[in-house]
Design an enzyme around this catalytic site. Structure first.
Site, short mmCIF file in Angstrom:
data_model
loop_
_atom_site.label_atom_id
_atom_site.label_comp_id
_atom_site.label_asym_id
_atom_site.label_seq_id
_atom_site.Cartn_x
_atom_site.Cartn_y
_atom_site.Cartn_z
N THR A 27 0.83 -1.22 0.00
CA THR A 27 0.00 0.00 0.00
C THR A 27 0.86 1.27 0.00
O THR A 27 0.46 2.29 0.53
CB THR A 27 -0.92 0.01 1.24
OG1 THR A 27 -0.09 -0.03 2.41
CG2 THR A 27 -1.85 -1.19 1.25
N GLY A 28 2.05 1.18 -0.58
CA GLY A 28 2.94 2.34 -0.62
C GLY A 28 2.76 3.16 -1.89
O GLY A 28 1.65 3.24 -2.45
N ALA A 29 3.85 3.76 -2.35
CA ALA A 29 3.79 4.67 -3.50
C ALA A 29 3.24 3.96 -4.73
O ALA A 29 2.30 4.45 -5.39
CB ALA A 29 5.21 5.21 -3.78
N ILE A 30 3.79 2.79 -5.05
CA ILE A 30 3.33 2.04 -6.22
C ILE A 30 1.91 1.52 -6.00
O ILE A 30 1.03 1.65 -6.86
CB ILE A 30 4.32 0.88 -6.52
CG1 ILE A 30 5.58 1.41 -7.20
CG2 ILE A 30 3.68 -0.23 -7.33
CD1 ILE A 30 5.45 1.68 -8.68
N CYS A 142 11.19 0.85 -12.87
CA CYS A 142 10.79 2.06 -13.60
C CYS A 142 11.89 2.46 -14.59
O CYS A 142 11.60 2.81 -15.75
CB CYS A 142 10.48 3.20 -12.63
SG CYS A 142 11.79 3.55 -11.45
N ASN A 282 7.82 7.93 -12.80
CA ASN A 282 8.32 6.59 -12.44
C ASN A 282 7.16 5.67 -12.05
O ASN A 282 7.12 4.50 -12.45
CB ASN A 282 9.34 6.67 -11.29
CG ASN A 282 8.91 7.60 -10.15
OD1 ASN A 282 8.39 8.69 -10.40
ND2 ASN A 282 9.09 7.17 -8.93
N1 LIG Z 1 8.59 4.01 -6.22
C1 LIG Z 1 9.08 3.77 -7.43
O1 LIG Z 1 9.56 4.65 -8.14
C2 LIG Z 1 9.00 2.39 -8.00
C3 LIG Z 1 8.94 2.24 -9.38
C4 LIG Z 1 8.92 0.95 -9.92
C5 LIG Z 1 8.95 -0.14 -9.08
N2 LIG Z 1 9.03 0.04 -7.74
C6 LIG Z 1 9.09 -1.14 -6.89
O2 LIG Z 1 7.81 -1.29 -6.27
C7 LIG Z 1 7.96 -1.81 -4.95
C8 LIG Z 1 7.26 -0.86 -3.97
O3 LIG Z 1 7.93 0.39 -3.99
P1 LIG Z 1 7.31 1.65 -3.24
O4 LIG Z 1 8.16 2.80 -3.66
O5 LIG Z 1 5.84 1.66 -3.43
O6 LIG Z 1 7.65 1.27 -1.73
P2 LIG Z 1 6.78 1.54 -0.41
O7 LIG Z 1 6.16 2.89 -0.52
O8 LIG Z 1 7.67 1.23 0.74
O9 LIG Z 1 5.61 0.47 -0.52
C9 LIG Z 1 5.78 -0.89 -0.23
C10 LIG Z 1 4.55 -1.34 0.50
O10 LIG Z 1 4.59 -2.75 0.63
C11 LIG Z 1 4.29 -3.09 1.98
N3 LIG Z 1 4.93 -4.35 2.26
C12 LIG Z 1 6.24 -4.65 2.29
N4 LIG Z 1 6.41 -5.96 2.55
C13 LIG Z 1 5.17 -6.48 2.69
C14 LIG Z 1 4.67 -7.77 2.94
N5 LIG Z 1 5.49 -8.80 3.12
N6 LIG Z 1 3.32 -7.95 3.02
C15 LIG Z 1 2.46 -6.90 2.83
N7 LIG Z 1 2.87 -5.64 2.58
C16 LIG Z 1 4.22 -5.45 2.50
C17 LIG Z 1 4.83 -1.94 2.80
O11 LIG Z 1 4.23 -1.94 4.07
P3 LIG Z 1 4.81 -1.03 5.27
O12 LIG Z 1 4.26 0.33 4.99
O13 LIG Z 1 4.26 -1.69 6.47
O14 LIG Z 1 6.31 -1.11 5.17
C18 LIG Z 1 4.43 -0.77 1.92
O15 LIG Z 1 3.07 -0.42 2.11
C19 LIG Z 1 9.47 -1.94 -4.71
O16 LIG Z 1 9.87 -3.26 -4.95
C20 LIG Z 1 10.07 -1.00 -5.75
O17 LIG Z 1 11.38 -1.38 -6.15
C21 LIG Z 1 9.04 1.27 -7.19
#
Ligand SMILES: NC(=O)c1ccc[n+]([C@@H]2O[C@H](COP(=O)([O-])OP(=O)(O)OC[C@H]3O[C@@H](n4cnc5c(N)ncnc54)[C@H](OP(=O)(O)O)[C@@H]3O)[C@@H](O)[C@H]2O)c1
Length: 308
Positions: A27-30, A142, A282
């Site tokens: 439930t983060g950025a993505i 991304c 991204n």
């Molecule tokens: N942001 C970018 O630019 C981007 C672009 C392309 C791909 N990505 C990839 O997308 C993924 C997420 O990135 P993000 O930037 O969205 O990170 P983020 O904001 O930290 O979001 C990750 C989410 O996943 C949750 N989470 C982690 N482990 C979990 C599990 N085992 N079970 C359930 N929920 C879990 C986290 O919960 P908590 O809040 O409790 O930690 C958080 O809500 C990464 O692998 C990243 O490399 C990111």
């Protein structure tokens, strides 16, 4: 500068009899942007958003959009009455490696937004949306979605001996999971560049910029090409960019130069979305690819159900 209209410039899918049911883990950025995009798709139904923190802003965002939510993570997906047609994994590469063996028996199409490289790599402008029937689609990163189409176009047209893909994302749209799996980002993006170009000498780099105001999402592709002609380079990369713009209208080549055997292409991706700031290209780019993969699966399911 690119201007974007989020509603009219994207490919649309025909209205289908039964939208595919979709679960999102993370439930983060993505994850939050994915939920917004799912809620705008006529081919997809947001059937579950699973996080692990009941207080998270992402779960509240999903509730506001009418999605059922759970803080039970993967367990909530596994214990649903019926398997979901599509499961998006928007957690971390390490978490996805644990999730996949548990999700695989459900028969869902799993779309992995993390750089785990467990599944078959899809970069729509290069591979199309199919991955040879694989039920685990990996969307690389991304920077991979931005850089691979250009790297591939250059390597197809010229004898490229080295490729470097350097991306910059704003810190405010790179969540903790993105930072935790930075090593996987570098490895997986580099492997994708090699896989889709045949060039073995490659380097992938990600800058997480703390600049204020936030830096727009940018990618530079550097290539070593003996005797490259700038006019031809421009033709080749503009043609590749047009393919990406079919689903990410904010994808734009900013500069192309040839200095000796060094070729440099600079591009940005402006987010074309009513809910994302323009600098969050991204998120917009990889999530638009994810939605297209899911919508194609929804269409395929609807056709096979209609044929029964
Ligand atoms: N942001 C970018 O630019 C981007 C672009 C392309 C791909 N990505 C990839 O997308 C993924 C997420 O990135 P993000 O930037 O969205 O990170 P983020 O904001 O930290 O979001 C990750 C989410 O996943 C949750 N989470 C982690 N482990 C979990 C599990 N085992 N079970 C359930 N929920 C879990 C986290 O919960 P908590 O809040 O409790 O930690 C958080 O809500 C990464 O692998 C990243 O490399 C990111």
């Amino acid at each position: 500068m690119t201007t974007c209209n989020p509603d009219v410039e994207r490919p649309t899918v025909a209205t289908i009899a039964r939208p595919a049911t979709v679960a999102v883990i993370g439930t983060g950025a993505i994850g939050q942007d994915l939920v917004s995009k799912i809620s705008r798709s006529s081919a997809l139904t947001c059937a579950l958003v699973a996080g692990r923190n009941p207080e998270s802003a992402g779960l509240r965002h999903a509730e506001l959009l009418g999605c059922p939510t759970s803080a039970g993570g993967i367990e909530a997906v596994l214990s649903a009455d019926r398997p979901f047609d599509v499961v998006f994994d928007a957690t971390s590469a390490a978490a996805h490696r644990e999730h996949w063996p548990r999700l695989e028996p459900l028969g869902s199409l799993v779309v992995d937004l993390t750089p785990s490289k467990v599944g078959a790599m899809v970069v729509p402008a290069v591979t199309g949306l199919d991955a040879g029937g694989s039920r685990n689609i990996n969307l690389v990163s991304c920077g991979g979605q931005a850089g691979v189409p250009i790297a591939r176009a250059l390597a197809t047209a010229f004898p490229v001996s080295y490729l470097e893909v350097v991306s910059t994302v704003a810190s405010v749209v790179a969540g903790r999971a993105t930072r935790l799996n930075l090593d996987e980002y570098v490895a997986t993006t580099g492997q994708a560049v090699t896989a889709f170009t045949g060039v073995s000498d490659v380097k992938a780099i990600l800058n997480i910029s703390p600049a204020v105001p936030p830096a727009p999402f940018r990618t530079a592709v550097h290539a070593l090409i003996p005797g490259a002609d700038l006019t031809r380079v421009r033709e080749v990369v503009e043609s590749a960019a047009a393919e990406v713009r079919r689903f990410a209208p904010g994808y734009e080549i900013l500069a192309a130069s040839v200095t000796g055997d060094r070729v440099m292409i600079s591009l940005h991706v402006i987010a074309c979305s009513e809910v994302l700031p323009p600098y969050a290209g991204n998120l917009d780019l990889i999530n638009s690819a994810a939605i297209m993969v899911a919508e194609q699966h929804a269409t395929r399911l609807a056709l096979s159900e209609a044929a029964l």
